[in-house]
Structures are given as C-alpha cells and as structure tokens.
Design an enzyme around this catalytic site. Structure first.
Site, PDB file in Angstrom:
ATOM      1  N   ARG A  93       1.048  -1.050  -0.119  1.00 42.39           N
ATOM      2  CA  ARG A  93       0.048  -0.015   0.100  1.00 42.39           C
ATOM      3  C   ARG A  93       0.900   1.183  -0.067  1.00 42.39           C
ATOM      4  O   ARG A  93       1.891   1.215   0.535  1.00 42.39           O
ATOM      5  CB  ARG A  93      -0.918   0.019   0.967  1.00 42.39           C
ATOM      6  CG  ARG A  93      -1.903  -1.209   1.444  1.00 42.39           C
ATOM      7  CD  ARG A  93      -2.693  -1.013   2.612  1.00 42.39           C
ATOM      8  NE  ARG A  93      -3.432  -2.294   2.865  1.00 42.39           N
ATOM      9  CZ  ARG A  93      -3.172  -3.207   3.527  1.00 42.39           C
ATOM     10  NH1 ARG A  93      -2.008  -3.446   3.946  1.00 42.39           N
ATOM     11  NH2 ARG A  93      -4.025  -4.298   3.590  1.00 42.39           N
ATOM     12  N   LYS A 118      -1.792  -1.965   7.415  1.00 34.94           N
ATOM     13  CA  LYS A 118      -3.129  -1.840   7.944  1.00 34.94           C
ATOM     14  C   LYS A 118      -3.481  -2.738   9.047  1.00 34.94           C
ATOM     15  O   LYS A 118      -3.111  -3.811   9.046  1.00 34.94           O
ATOM     16  CB  LYS A 118      -4.132  -2.299   6.776  1.00 34.94           C
ATOM     17  CG  LYS A 118      -5.346  -1.827   6.799  1.00 34.94           C
ATOM     18  CD  LYS A 118      -6.286  -1.765   5.568  1.00 34.94           C
ATOM     19  CE  LYS A 118      -7.726  -1.179   5.645  1.00 34.94           C
ATOM     20  NZ  LYS A 118      -8.356  -1.474   4.194  1.00 34.94           N
ATOM     21  N   HIS A 183      -1.814   2.409  -5.946  1.00 32.61           N
ATOM     22  CA  HIS A 183      -2.641   1.620  -5.720  1.00 32.61           C
ATOM     23  C   HIS A 183      -2.993   0.572  -6.782  1.00 32.61           C
ATOM     24  O   HIS A 183      -3.172  -0.849  -6.446  1.00 32.61           O
ATOM     25  CB  HIS A 183      -3.967   2.016  -4.805  1.00 32.61           C
ATOM     26  CG  HIS A 183      -4.614   0.746  -3.924  1.00 32.61           C
ATOM     27  ND1 HIS A 183      -3.989   0.460  -2.946  1.00 32.61           N
ATOM     28  CD2 HIS A 183      -5.748   0.358  -4.036  1.00 32.61           C
ATOM     29  CE1 HIS A 183      -4.627  -0.423  -2.206  1.00 32.61           C
ATOM     30  NE2 HIS A 183      -5.660  -0.509  -2.997  1.00 32.61           N
ATOM     31  N   ARG A 186      -0.425  -2.004  -6.921  1.00 33.47           N
ATOM     32  CA  ARG A 186      -0.760  -3.185  -5.880  1.00 33.47           C
ATOM     33  C   ARG A 186      -1.572  -4.135  -6.504  1.00 33.47           C
ATOM     34  O   ARG A 186      -1.582  -5.195  -6.452  1.00 33.47           O
ATOM     35  CB  ARG A 186      -0.858  -2.522  -4.666  1.00 33.47           C
ATOM     36  CG  ARG A 186      -1.503  -3.580  -3.427  1.00 33.47           C
ATOM     37  CD  ARG A 186      -1.808  -2.748  -2.273  1.00 33.47           C
ATOM     38  NE  ARG A 186      -2.701  -3.510  -1.426  1.00 33.47           N
ATOM     39  CZ  ARG A 186      -2.390  -4.159  -0.357  1.00 33.47           C
ATOM     40  NH1 ARG A 186      -1.056  -4.668  -0.162  1.00 33.47           N
ATOM     41  NH2 ARG A 186      -3.265  -4.816   0.411  1.00 33.47           N
ATOM     42  N   HIS A 209      -3.948  -8.989   4.323  1.00 32.23           N
ATOM     43  CA  HIS A 209      -5.455  -9.115   4.316  1.00 32.23           C
ATOM     44  C   HIS A 209      -5.749  -9.888   5.486  1.00 32.23           C
ATOM     45  O   HIS A 209      -5.263 -11.018   5.901  1.00 32.23           O
ATOM     46  CB  HIS A 209      -5.919  -9.767   3.220  1.00 32.23           C
ATOM     47  CG  HIS A 209      -5.987  -8.698   1.790  1.00 32.23           C
ATOM     48  ND1 HIS A 209      -6.129  -9.042   0.738  1.00 32.23           N
ATOM     49  CD2 HIS A 209      -5.587  -7.265   2.099  1.00 32.23           C
ATOM     50  CE1 HIS A 209      -6.217  -8.272  -0.118  1.00 32.23           C
ATOM     51  NE2 HIS A 209      -6.134  -7.170   0.571  1.00 32.23           N
ATOM     52  N   TYR A 218      -9.724 -10.832  -6.013  1.00 37.40           N
ATOM     53  CA  TYR A 218      -8.897 -10.658  -7.232  1.00 37.40           C
ATOM     54  C   TYR A 218      -9.144 -11.995  -8.236  1.00 37.40           C
ATOM     55  O   TYR A 218      -8.720 -11.874  -9.458  1.00 37.40           O
ATOM     56  CB  TYR A 218      -7.510 -10.718  -6.878  1.00 37.40           C
ATOM     57  CG  TYR A 218      -7.242  -9.483  -6.086  1.00 37.40           C
ATOM     58  CD1 TYR A 218      -6.857  -8.291  -6.789  1.00 37.40           C
ATOM     59  CD2 TYR A 218      -7.365  -9.030  -4.686  1.00 37.40           C
ATOM     60  CE1 TYR A 218      -6.710  -6.968  -6.461  1.00 37.40           C
ATOM     61  CE2 TYR A 218      -7.184  -7.879  -4.267  1.00 37.40           C
ATOM     62  CZ  TYR A 218      -6.741  -6.815  -4.953  1.00 37.40           C
ATOM     63  OH  TYR A 218      -6.552  -5.489  -4.499  1.00 37.40           O
TER      64      TYR A 218
END
Length: 251
Positions: A93, A118, A183, A186, A209, A218
C-alpha cells in the site's frame, strides 16, 4: 422519533436531489445510527426501518505486465522510480511504502519488513532481486538515513500525495489509456501473481489481508483463470453440416 416514512423521504432526497452515491448514503444513515444509538442512547438502526442501498461492486482496471514495465520505464526521477517499483514489486500500500526505513530492507533473507501495516500488524513481503538492485542504485545516489524515501521536509518521509503526483507525468508520457496510481500497481501485483499460478492463501499474508475473502476477490479479475475454464457451449455436440444449396435448374 423518526419513522419509516421520514427515513424513506430523507433517503430519496439524498439520492434524487443531492445525487449522492450509495456509499455516501451509507455514511449519512450511519450518522443517524450514531446519533440515536450513542448520543440519544436509543437502540435503533436505520437498516431496520429501511434497507440500506447496495454499493456497486466495481472491478479495478488492471495493468498488464507490459504496461507496468512501460509505465515504470517512463519514470525518470530516481526516487520516484524506486518507490513506485517497490509498490509493484512488493505489493505494498502507498501508506506502507512511504513509511519504509533503510533497515527494513533485508538483503540477507531477501524480504522487506512492513511495520504497522493496515490493522497495525507487521509482516514480511518478498524482496525481488531486481528490486534490490534498483534500491541499491537509488541508495548510492541519495544515501537516505531515517526514511528510505525522504520527503521535502527534513526528518519526514515522502508524502502519499507526492507519490500520487509522481505518477502523473510518467502516465502522460506512457500514453496508456488505463489509469495508473500507486494502488493500481498493488492491484497489478496481486493479479499478476494469481495469473502466474500463485495460490490465494500464499498471497493473503503478503498483502496483509485479514480475510481470505478479500484476497479471493481478485480471482474475479485474473483473466487466465477465467479463460482457462471451458465454456459448456464447447461441450455441446456439433450440428450436422448443412448441405450445400441445390444448383439452379437453368444456370
């Protein structure tokens, strides 16, 4: 207390008069929920009175490997080239890339340490040998100390805004029709891994994640997964060949 019709009227007003998107309507109704549940201490939720509008699920536009290479080749600034390449090569990120320190690059184990990603969780991601070479060339020129990618203000890292702006000129030079942002690099990292045969469970920790479902999203974009699945139409028996038209009687 507001009734069903009041909420309905308000929602229609937001959608038709204010022209707000479903996401913005969610925010407005969430504010109502907070007002009643927290401020007034009443147990009430707007969705119990009226269903919240569904947010449209848009798939991101993915750059091909050739497009990524072409775009990065148009980034002339050494520091900008290094950080944008890092976003793609490590799948970071932008908020994680700008916070990197030189000590986060572990060339012995060939990993990059991502601190406080994150969810405030640390993780390790792969360090590509080609990326390591680019970072070493960049380090020899810039000699960064506190931050791997220092900003204009002394003692501060480069800002996310500055990295986003660093995409504008190279994108114009590249003449790519697809948008390019840190992004989107990414996004490309994830899809290119999937298309190369990487497993979703392997990619999940690389991206940081929490949920496997977030990474599995994805799979809807990885075109080789879609194209490799044969359509049932191909399994239908072929119709008998059509006989040639009869020859006219007189010519």
């Amino acid at each position: 207390m507001l009734g069903r019709e009041d909420i309905r009227t308000y929602q229609v007003y937001l959608a038709n008069e204010k022209k707000l998107a479903p996401g913005s309507i969610h925010i407005a109704l969430s504010a109502l929920r907070f007002f009643f549940n927290v401020t007034l201490e009443r147990d009430w939720a707007p969705e119990e009175v009226l269903p919240l509008p569904k947010k449209p699920q848009k798939l991101p536009i993915i750059l091909s490997p050739d497009e990524v290479q072409h775009f990065l080749g148009c980034v002339a600034d050494v520091k900008h080239h290094a950080i944008l390449t890092t976003c793609y090569a490590a799948g970071l990120r932008i908020s994680e890339a700008v916070q990197l320190k030189p000590t986060d690059i572990d060339s012995q184990r060939m990993v990059v340490r991502v601190e406080h990603g994150k969810g405030q969780k640390d993780r390790y991601v792969m360090l590509s040998p080609k990326l390591l070479e680019i970072l070493r060339d960049y380090w020899r020129m810039w000699r960064p100390e506190a931050w791997l990618f220092p900003g204009d203000r002394a003692g501060h890292p480069i800002t996310r805004y500055a990295v986003g702006q660093a995409c504008v000129k190279p994108h114009d030079l590249s003449r790519l029709s697809k948008p390019v942002t840190p992004h989107s690099l990414r996004h490309a990292f994830v899809v290119h891994l999937l298309e190369a045969g990487a497993d979703v469970r392997t990619i999940q920790p690389l991206l940081g994640h929490r949920s496997l479902a977030t990474t599995a999203h994805y799979l809807r974009i990885a075109t080789n997964k879609v194209c490799a699945t044969e359509s049932p139409f191909e399994l239908l028996p072929r119709p008998a060949p059509t006989p040639p038209p009869s020859k006219p009687q007189y010519f």
